[in-house]
Design a protein around this motif. Structure first.
Motif, PDB file in Angstrom:
ATOM      1  N   SER A 103       0.879  -1.382   0.093  1.00  0.00           N
ATOM      2  CA  SER A 103      -0.083   0.062  -0.122  1.00  0.00           C
ATOM      3  C   SER A 103       0.975   1.203  -0.021  1.00  0.00           C
ATOM      4  O   SER A 103       1.888   1.440   0.659  1.00  0.00           O
ATOM      5  CB  SER A 103      -0.878  -0.003   1.139  1.00  0.00           C
ATOM      6  N   CYS A 104       0.602   2.215  -0.901  1.00  0.00           N
ATOM      7  CA  CYS A 104       1.262   3.339  -0.710  1.00  0.00           C
ATOM      8  C   CYS A 104       0.182   4.585  -0.473  1.00  0.00           C
ATOM      9  O   CYS A 104      -0.891   4.498  -0.502  1.00  0.00           O
ATOM     10  CB  CYS A 104       1.992   3.867  -2.063  1.00  0.00           C
ATOM     11  N   LEU A 105       0.645   5.628   0.257  1.00  0.00           N
ATOM     12  CA  LEU A 105      -0.245   6.637   1.009  1.00  0.00           C
ATOM     13  C   LEU A 105       0.446   7.793   0.449  1.00  0.00           C
ATOM     14  O   LEU A 105       1.658   7.921   0.516  1.00  0.00           O
ATOM     15  CB  LEU A 105      -0.344   6.868   2.370  1.00  0.00           C
ATOM     16  N   PHE A 106      -0.251   8.947  -0.041  1.00  0.00           N
ATOM     17  CA  PHE A 106       0.424  10.373  -0.176  1.00  0.00           C
ATOM     18  C   PHE A 106      -0.603  11.402  -0.242  1.00  0.00           C
ATOM     19  O   PHE A 106      -1.890  10.971  -0.057  1.00  0.00           O
ATOM     20  CB  PHE A 106       1.225  10.260  -1.626  1.00  0.00           C
ATOM     21  N   LYS A 107      -0.349  12.572   0.161  1.00  0.00           N
ATOM     22  CA  LYS A 107      -1.400  13.541   0.262  1.00  0.00           C
ATOM     23  C   LYS A 107      -1.550  14.285  -1.262  1.00  0.00           C
ATOM     24  O   LYS A 107      -0.562  14.502  -1.853  1.00  0.00           O
ATOM     25  CB  LYS A 107      -0.624  14.863   1.159  1.00  0.00           C
ATOM     26  N   LYS A 108      -2.715  14.266  -1.457  1.00  0.00           N
ATOM     27  CA  LYS A 108      -3.237  14.882  -2.746  1.00  0.00           C
ATOM     28  C   LYS A 108      -4.334  15.880  -2.430  1.00  0.00           C
ATOM     29  O   LYS A 108      -4.942  15.998  -1.541  1.00  0.00           O
ATOM     30  CB  LYS A 108      -3.815  13.752  -3.472  1.00  0.00           C
ATOM     31  N   LYS A 109      -4.174  17.113  -3.357  1.00  0.00           N
ATOM     32  CA  LYS A 109      -5.158  17.995  -3.521  1.00  0.00           C
ATOM     33  C   LYS A 109      -6.342  17.660  -3.763  1.00  0.00           C
ATOM     34  O   LYS A 109      -6.596  17.361  -4.902  1.00  0.00           O
ATOM     35  CB  LYS A 109      -4.429  19.326  -3.935  1.00  0.00           C
ATOM     36  N   VAL A 110      -7.435  17.535  -2.890  1.00  0.00           N
ATOM     37  CA  VAL A 110      -8.754  17.301  -3.277  1.00  0.00           C
ATOM     38  C   VAL A 110      -9.690  18.461  -2.886  1.00  0.00           C
ATOM     39  O   VAL A 110      -9.309  19.269  -1.898  1.00  0.00           O
ATOM     40  CB  VAL A 110      -9.210  16.117  -2.752  1.00  0.00           C
ATOM     41  N   GLU A 111     -10.814  18.548  -3.635  1.00  0.00           N
ATOM     42  CA  GLU A 111     -11.895  19.624  -3.728  1.00  0.00           C
ATOM     43  C   GLU A 111     -12.722  19.041  -2.362  1.00  0.00           C
ATOM     44  O   GLU A 111     -13.345  18.021  -2.672  1.00  0.00           O
ATOM     45  CB  GLU A 111     -12.654  19.918  -4.570  1.00  0.00           C
ATOM     46  N   GLU A 112     -12.945  19.910  -1.377  1.00  0.00           N
ATOM     47  CA  GLU A 112     -13.922  19.608  -0.109  1.00  0.00           C
ATOM     48  C   GLU A 112     -14.738  20.408   0.137  1.00  0.00           C
ATOM     49  O   GLU A 112     -14.520  21.840   0.118  1.00  0.00           O
ATOM     50  CB  GLU A 112     -12.987  18.909   0.909  1.00  0.00           C
ATOM     51  N   THR A 113     -15.991  20.323   0.382  1.00  0.00           N
ATOM     52  CA  THR A 113     -16.918  21.141   0.894  1.00  0.00           C
ATOM     53  C   THR A 113     -16.593  21.751   2.356  1.00  0.00           C
ATOM     54  O   THR A 113     -16.530  20.799   3.053  1.00  0.00           O
ATOM     55  CB  THR A 113     -18.403  20.894   0.857  1.00  0.00           C
TER      56      THR A 113
ATOM     57  N   ARG B  13      -5.102  19.402   1.001  1.00  0.00           N
ATOM     58  CA  ARG B  13      -4.519  18.152   1.069  1.00  0.00           C
ATOM     59  C   ARG B  13      -4.743  17.123   1.943  1.00  0.00           C
ATOM     60  O   ARG B  13      -5.110  17.241   3.340  1.00  0.00           O
ATOM     61  CB  ARG B  13      -2.785  18.296   1.336  1.00  0.00           C
ATOM     62  N   LYS B  14      -5.093  16.099   1.398  1.00  0.00           N
ATOM     63  CA  LYS B  14      -5.671  14.872   2.004  1.00  0.00           C
ATOM     64  C   LYS B  14      -4.945  13.747   1.731  1.00  0.00           C
ATOM     65  O   LYS B  14      -4.477  13.229   0.643  1.00  0.00           O
ATOM     66  CB  LYS B  14      -7.379  14.709   1.646  1.00  0.00           C
ATOM     67  N   VAL B  15      -5.084  12.847   2.693  1.00  0.00           N
ATOM     68  CA  VAL B  15      -4.364  11.435   2.547  1.00  0.00           C
ATOM     69  C   VAL B  15      -5.095  10.341   1.572  1.00  0.00           C
ATOM     70  O   VAL B  15      -6.173   9.985   2.106  1.00  0.00           O
ATOM     71  CB  VAL B  15      -3.666  10.803   3.853  1.00  0.00           C
ATOM     72  N   VAL B  16      -4.305  10.030   0.624  1.00  0.00           N
ATOM     73  CA  VAL B  16      -5.160   8.909  -0.131  1.00  0.00           C
ATOM     74  C   VAL B  16      -4.296   7.682  -0.297  1.00  0.00           C
ATOM     75  O   VAL B  16      -2.858   7.749  -0.166  1.00  0.00           O
ATOM     76  CB  VAL B  16      -5.405   9.613  -1.675  1.00  0.00           C
ATOM     77  N   PHE B  17      -5.055   6.441  -0.210  1.00  0.00           N
ATOM     78  CA  PHE B  17      -4.570   5.095  -0.439  1.00  0.00           C
ATOM     79  C   PHE B  17      -4.323   4.814  -2.143  1.00  0.00           C
ATOM     80  O   PHE B  17      -5.387   4.948  -2.592  1.00  0.00           O
ATOM     81  CB  PHE B  17      -5.149   4.174   0.276  1.00  0.00           C
TER      82      PHE B  17
END
Length: 520
Positions: free
Chosen positions: A209-219, A234-238
């Motif tokens: 598994s790899c994880l990294f922080k990605k810019k995602v659009e959130e309300t 920036r949110k942690v994604v798998f």
């Protein structure tokens, strides 16, 4: 730190800075996890719930430490990659590796019941960790390729191994069958004997598994008309990828190549010895006294959040002592420990060959075991107080060449205990009497020991020397030696770890307990 004649011992502390522009990777490995998985009856060859727990802990690490950009893990190991410009902890390897291992261990214990609600955590897990100093993005790429290839090779072998064992083969028979087999032969064995197409097994098992922080659009909120207001965060994604070191995977994620560098070409054959040469390792000098000192990280805030009694919370100190007792029981090479407040010093015997005297393994194993024990035992000492969030500790190892210098180190810590405790007792009594913290600081500025004693006696009716010795002297831990008929005072047995609050500055303490630290 308080000033004393013993301050010179600080000169033996060595800095272990990972120099820029090297990329820092902290790799943690479960300590004795083969036994841990057996005791807790993990499914073989892979326990998906246990792997998801590891992943959840890793996500918490990325959330806790903003400088960690990427993580990759499988089994009981995880590698955390810091951004290339990181100045975290002044890039001191021992502090960083111990803190990451400590926090991971604490989270593991905290989250255990979420993943295994019907399974008791039988004992505290611990992790060893090390720093890999990658001289370039190309070295990082080779490191990640190595770890993922290791994941594949180990998982393929373990899958074959446990399917054969479950089919009735003994462990020795299974090992003989698989000896010197190649990748294609293992795939054929799985398909022909068990109808398993290895490539269809879950990606979690095969690829890690790899994880990294990605810019995602959130309300983040809604406006007055009820329309969502969105922000990039920036949110942690798998992600599960067949080749995390591949140029296409890496370079299609700007958050990775901006903070860590681009991979300019795909990588070929990996030479593990080449990668191992970048391990940042400090081997401790032989035949010296090794002291591992751990300190609570941000414990001022931790004590405030958990409403510890000021200036001393006896239950919190007893919890620290209990964790230290567990450490001595776990590591036989530790012969003495001294603790005060949120710190503890552990003294290894002079001849110790624990972990071949590899500093990183010694520090991380002790620190992570102490931390997970702290979380595990919290409810015993605070049954009516929720643990709001897990604590963490950082550590360092220092070599002291002679017996007398070692005793001066321990004296320094006890002098520090006295000075800090006397000041804190005065400070909090003044605050509780109505003064502000600033006023209390100004009031105590420049005061000496005698003046503080007079303040406590005159204003608050407190005789400092009558306060509990655990507050004034700290706590010393060691194993009992002398016994009569296997019993001391009718209660304690030889080898049992005891907690003492004696004066370790005076040499008479050591003369009364000559077995604790020998001159040899």
């Amino acid at each position: 730190m308080a000033n004393s004649k013993y301050e010179y011992v600080k000169s033996f502390e060595l800095e272990d800075e990972v120099m820029l522009p090297n990329l820092m990777v902290v790799r943690i490995d479960g300590r004795h996890f083969s036994r841990f998985s057996q005791v807790h009856e993990f499914e073989k060859p892979n326990d998906e719930t246990a792997l998801n727990l590891m992943n959840s802990c890793s996500a918490a690490v990325l959330e806790e430490f903003p400088d960690i950009i990427f993580a990759y893990g499988y089994g009981d190991e995880y590698s955390f990659v810091f951004k290339k410009t990181s100045r975290f902890y002044q890039r001191r390897a021992s502090k960083i590796l111990s803190l990451v291992a400590s926090f991971f261990a604490a989270i593991y214990v905290t989250k255990w019941k979420d993943f295994f609600p019907q399974k008791k955590l039988e004992y505290a897990p611990s992790f060893s960790s090390k720093v890999v100093s990658c001289a370039s993005a190309e070295v990082l790429q080779a490191y990640l390729a190595w770890r993922q290839q290791d994941c594949h090779a180990n998982n393929q072998y373990d899958t074959c191994f446990w399917m054969l064992v479950k089919s009735g083969k003994s462990i020795s028979e299974t090992q003989e069958i698989l000896k010197d087999t190649q990748k294609q032969q293992k795939n054929e064995l799985l398909f022909q004997k068990f109808g398993i197409n290895y490539k269809t097994l879950p990606e979690l098992f095969r690829q890690g598994s790899c994880l990294f922080k990605k810019k995602v659009e959130e309300t983040v909120k809604h406006d007055e008309n009820g329309n969502p207001v969105k922000r990039l965060r920036r949110k942690v994604v798998f992600v599960h990828s067949e080749n995390i070191a591949g140029r296409s995977f890496w370079n299609e994620n700007p958050s990775l190549y901006n903070d860590l560098g681009r991979f300019t070409k795909d990588i070929g054959k990996i030479e593990p010895d080449f990668i191992r040469s970048f391990q940042f390792e400090n081997k401790l000098l032989p035949l010296t006294w090794v002291v591992v000192r751990i300190d609570g990280c941000h414990f001022h805030r931790f004590s405030d959040v958990h409403e510890f009694e000021k200036p001393n919370d006896e239950q919190a100190l007893k919890l620290m002592n209990s964790c230290a007792v567990a450490v001595l029981e776990e590591f036989e090479d530790i012969h003495f420990a001294y603790g005060v407040s949120d710190e503890y010093s552990f003294v290894l015997k002079k001849e110790s060959e624990l972990y071949k005297r590899q500093s990183s393994k010694i520090i991380s194993a002790i620190t992570s075991f102490f931390t997970s024990t702290y979380v595990l035992q919290w409810g015993e000492f605070f049954p009516h107080k929720e643990l709001k969030y897990p604590p963490s500790f950082d550590g360092r190892a220092v070599c002291y060449p002679t017996y007398n210098i070692l005793l001066d180190y321990l004296a320094w810590r006890q002098v520090d205990c006295h000075i800090n405790n006397q000041y804190n007792t005065c400070f909090w009594m003044l605050v509780k009497s109505g003064k502000t913290k600033t006023q209390s600081q100004d009031y105590l500025k420049g005061t000496q020991t005698r003046e503080k004693n007079e303040l406590l006696s005159r204003q608050f009716g407190i005789e400092y020397n009558s306060l509990p010795v655990i507050f004034r002297m700290g706590s010393s831990l060691f194993r009992l030696k002398e016994v009569e008929n296997g019993v001391v005072s009718g209660k304690k047995l030889e080898g049992e770890v005891v907690v003492d609050h004696g004066n370790i500055i005076e040499r008479c303490f050591w003369e009364e307990h000559p077995h604790i630290l020998s001159y040899s």
